[in-house]
Design a protein around this motif. Structure first.
Motif, mmCIF file in Angstrom:
data_model
loop_
_atom_site.group_PDB
_atom_site.id
_atom_site.type_symbol
_atom_site.label_atom_id
_atom_site.label_comp_id
_atom_site.label_asym_id
_atom_site.label_seq_id
_atom_site.Cartn_x
_atom_site.Cartn_y
_atom_site.Cartn_z
ATOM 1 N N MET A 17 7.240 6.859 0.323
ATOM 2 C CA MET A 17 5.806 7.041 0.516
ATOM 3 C C MET A 17 5.538 8.493 0.898
ATOM 4 O O MET A 17 6.127 9.011 1.824
ATOM 5 N N GLN A 18 4.602 9.144 0.168
ATOM 6 C CA GLN A 18 4.363 10.558 0.359
ATOM 7 C C GLN A 18 2.937 10.796 0.852
ATOM 8 O O GLN A 18 2.023 9.986 0.634
ATOM 9 N N LEU A 19 2.759 11.949 1.506
ATOM 10 C CA LEU A 19 1.433 12.307 2.007
ATOM 11 C C LEU A 19 0.422 12.398 0.869
ATOM 12 O O LEU A 19 -0.746 12.036 1.035
ATOM 13 N N ASP A 20 0.866 12.882 -0.304
ATOM 14 C CA ASP A 20 -0.036 13.009 -1.449
ATOM 15 C C ASP A 20 -0.628 11.659 -1.842
ATOM 16 O O ASP A 20 -1.779 11.583 -2.298
ATOM 17 N N GLU A 21 0.156 10.598 -1.690
ATOM 18 C CA GLU A 21 -0.345 9.272 -2.040
ATOM 19 C C GLU A 21 -1.459 8.856 -1.090
ATOM 20 O O GLU A 21 -2.457 8.251 -1.500
ATOM 21 N N PHE A 22 -1.304 9.174 0.196
ATOM 22 C CA PHE A 22 -2.371 8.880 1.147
ATOM 23 C C PHE A 22 -3.638 9.672 0.816
ATOM 24 O O PHE A 22 -4.758 9.158 0.902
ATOM 25 N N LYS A 23 -3.476 10.950 0.452
ATOM 26 C CA LYS A 23 -4.641 11.782 0.121
ATOM 27 C C LYS A 23 -5.345 11.241 -1.121
ATOM 28 O O LYS A 23 -6.578 11.230 -1.190
ATOM 29 N N THR A 24 -4.569 10.789 -2.104
ATOM 30 C CA THR A 24 -5.159 10.200 -3.303
ATOM 31 C C THR A 24 -5.939 8.940 -2.943
ATOM 32 O O THR A 24 -7.067 8.724 -3.400
ATOM 33 N N PHE A 25 -5.347 8.106 -2.095
ATOM 34 C CA PHE A 25 -5.982 6.860 -1.680
ATOM 35 C C PHE A 25 -7.287 7.129 -0.935
ATOM 36 O O PHE A 25 -8.321 6.497 -1.215
ATOM 37 N N VAL A 26 -7.284 8.075 0.000
ATOM 38 C CA VAL A 26 -8.490 8.396 0.769
ATOM 39 C C VAL A 26 -9.594 8.915 -0.154
ATOM 40 O O VAL A 26 -10.764 8.529 -0.041
ATOM 41 N N THR A 27 -9.240 9.790 -1.095
ATOM 42 C CA THR A 27 -10.236 10.333 -2.022
ATOM 43 C C THR A 27 -10.810 9.244 -2.911
ATOM 44 O O THR A 27 -12.030 9.163 -3.121
ATOM 45 N N LEU A 28 -9.955 8.378 -3.450
ATOM 46 C CA LEU A 28 -10.425 7.285 -4.310
ATOM 47 C C LEU A 28 -11.328 6.335 -3.533
ATOM 48 O O LEU A 28 -12.339 5.856 -4.067
ATOM 49 N N ALA A 29 -10.994 6.064 -2.290
ATOM 50 C CA ALA A 29 -11.833 5.190 -1.466
ATOM 51 C C ALA A 29 -13.213 5.799 -1.250
ATOM 52 O O ALA A 29 -14.211 5.082 -1.142
ATOM 53 N N ASP A 30 -13.285 7.124 -1.203
ATOM 54 C CA ASP A 30 -14.569 7.805 -1.004
ATOM 55 C C ASP A 30 -15.406 7.839 -2.284
ATOM 56 O O ASP A 30 -16.604 7.539 -2.268
ATOM 57 N N THR A 70 -10.530 -3.358 -0.560
ATOM 58 C CA THR A 70 -10.303 -4.646 0.073
ATOM 59 C C THR A 70 -10.284 -4.496 1.599
ATOM 60 O O THR A 70 -10.299 -3.373 2.125
ATOM 61 N N THR A 71 -10.215 -5.627 2.288
ATOM 62 C CA THR A 71 -10.116 -5.590 3.749
ATOM 63 C C THR A 71 -8.845 -4.865 4.187
ATOM 64 O O THR A 71 -8.856 -4.053 5.118
ATOM 65 N N SER A 72 -7.737 -5.151 3.488
ATOM 66 C CA SER A 72 -6.486 -4.445 3.779
ATOM 67 C C SER A 72 -6.629 -2.961 3.495
ATOM 68 O O SER A 72 -6.094 -2.112 4.219
ATOM 69 N N GLY A 73 -7.338 -2.645 2.422
ATOM 70 C CA GLY A 73 -7.569 -1.246 2.086
ATOM 71 C C GLY A 73 -8.361 -0.518 3.151
ATOM 72 O O GLY A 73 -8.091 0.649 3.465
ATOM 73 N N GLU A 74 -9.367 -1.196 3.738
ATOM 74 C CA GLU A 74 -10.159 -0.582 4.808
ATOM 75 C C GLU A 74 -9.270 -0.228 6.001
ATOM 76 O O GLU A 74 -9.422 0.836 6.611
ATOM 77 N N LEU A 75 -8.346 -1.115 6.336
ATOM 78 C CA LEU A 75 -7.439 -0.852 7.453
ATOM 79 C C LEU A 75 -6.533 0.335 7.154
ATOM 80 O O LEU A 75 -6.365 1.235 7.990
ATOM 81 N N LEU A 76 -5.981 0.352 5.933
ATOM 82 C CA LEU A 76 -5.107 1.461 5.565
ATOM 83 C C LEU A 76 -5.882 2.768 5.498
ATOM 84 O O LEU A 76 -5.352 3.825 5.856
ATOM 85 N N LEU A 77 -7.147 2.714 5.056
ATOM 86 C CA LEU A 77 -7.962 3.926 4.964
ATOM 87 C C LEU A 77 -8.092 4.598 6.326
ATOM 88 O O LEU A 77 -7.939 5.818 6.455
#
Length: 287
Positions: free
Chosen positions: A1-14, A58-65
């Motif tokens: 798991m890489q930091l870039d994946e978290f940044k991609t996830f946060v941007t997509l959620a926005d 999703t609800t899980s996605g909100e927590l991870l966000l």
């Protein structure tokens, strides 16, 4: 798991759009999809519900966000703190600027900052106000410069400069530069910035407050492109005074009202103590 994946996830959620996320992060759409699939595999849960017409977290996605934003912030602060073990201001300052600011003001600010801190380097993102706000929220930049103000619980917004905006036309337009009324702007052709632009928002507010309607509109994503369109007689527009001065092919249509654009710097409060950010803010407060 890489930091870039978290940044991609946060941007997509926005932004809730794979194509837009790829554009904002300068990567391919398949890479965005791969990052999300990797996270879903890692956490064993679905992060988004997808269909051709919508994308819902999703609800899980909100927590991870919430946790992803914390992780990104911690990593970025740690990088800066390690650099700040010495008294020298150095490393990379990631700056975002709206097109209006980036086209003429930002280079002057960077020159002054570089003169004072020769070891400091810059990573610059140019976009519209909406894109710069989203970049701050995703922690992909340290500080942003936007037209207007924006503030919520995650972002601090501080005005640092005002810019006069003017309505412009080609010099051979039927409207005369002096002595005109706002009502004469009714049913004219207009050239304007894209959705998400601070300058466009000011123009739309002007239209609404005076009950103005456009005969036709043309949308162009840069002030320089708008200038050329105005010069070629495609319509009127609203532009910063600095971009109009000394241009013999444009005339300002003077009206009995001042149109003012406020420039603000925005940042996440968790970055407020970074030396690089504080150094840039000091420059901005002296403008």
């Amino acid at each position: 798991m890489q930091l870039d994946e978290f940044k991609t996830f946060v941007t997509l959620a926005d932004v809730k759009n794979f194509t837009k996320t790829a554009e904002m992060l300068s990567m391919s759409q398949p890479t965005v999809s791969l990052h999300i699939k990797n996270l879903e595999k890692e956490f064993g849960t679905e992060l988004f519900r997808r269909s051709p017409k919508f994308l819902h977290i999703t609800t899980s996605g909100e927590l991870l966000l919430e946790r992803a934003k914390e992780i990104i912030g911690i990593v970025e602060r740690t990088k800066q703190e390690i650099l700040e073990q010495s008294q020298t201001i150095k490393g990379v300052l990631k700056i975002g600027a709206s097109y209006t600011i980036g086209e003429y003001l930002l280079p002057l600010l960077l020159r002054e900052l570089k003169d004072q801190y020769t070891e400091l380097e810059f990573d610059v993102l140019i976009g519209n106000t909406y894109e710069i706000v989203k970049a701050i929220q995703a922690s992909s930049i340290d500080i942003g410069l936007i037209v207007g103000e924006y503030e919520d619980k995650e972002i601090r917004s501080v005005p640092f400069m005002e810019e006069h905006l003017c309505i412009v036309s080609t010099t051979n337009h039927t409207l005369t530069a002096n002595g005109m009324t706002i009502n004469e702007l009714q049913e004219q052709s207009w050239i304007m910035r894209e959705e998400g632009s601070g300058t466009r928002a000011i123009l739309m507010e002007f239209f609404q407050s005076h009950g103005l309607r456009a005969r036709s509109t043309l949308t162009i994503g840069s002030n320089q492109g708008i200038k050329e369109a105005v010069k070629n007689g495609l319509g009127l527009s609203l532009l910063p005074q600095q971009l109009v001065n000394n241009d013999e092919n444009l005339q300002e249509l003077k009206i009995n009202e001042s149109l003012i654009s406020v420039f603000s710097y925005i940042y996440n409060p968790i970055n407020a103590e970074q030396k690089n950010v504080k150094a840039f803010i000091k420059i901005l407060e002296e403008v």
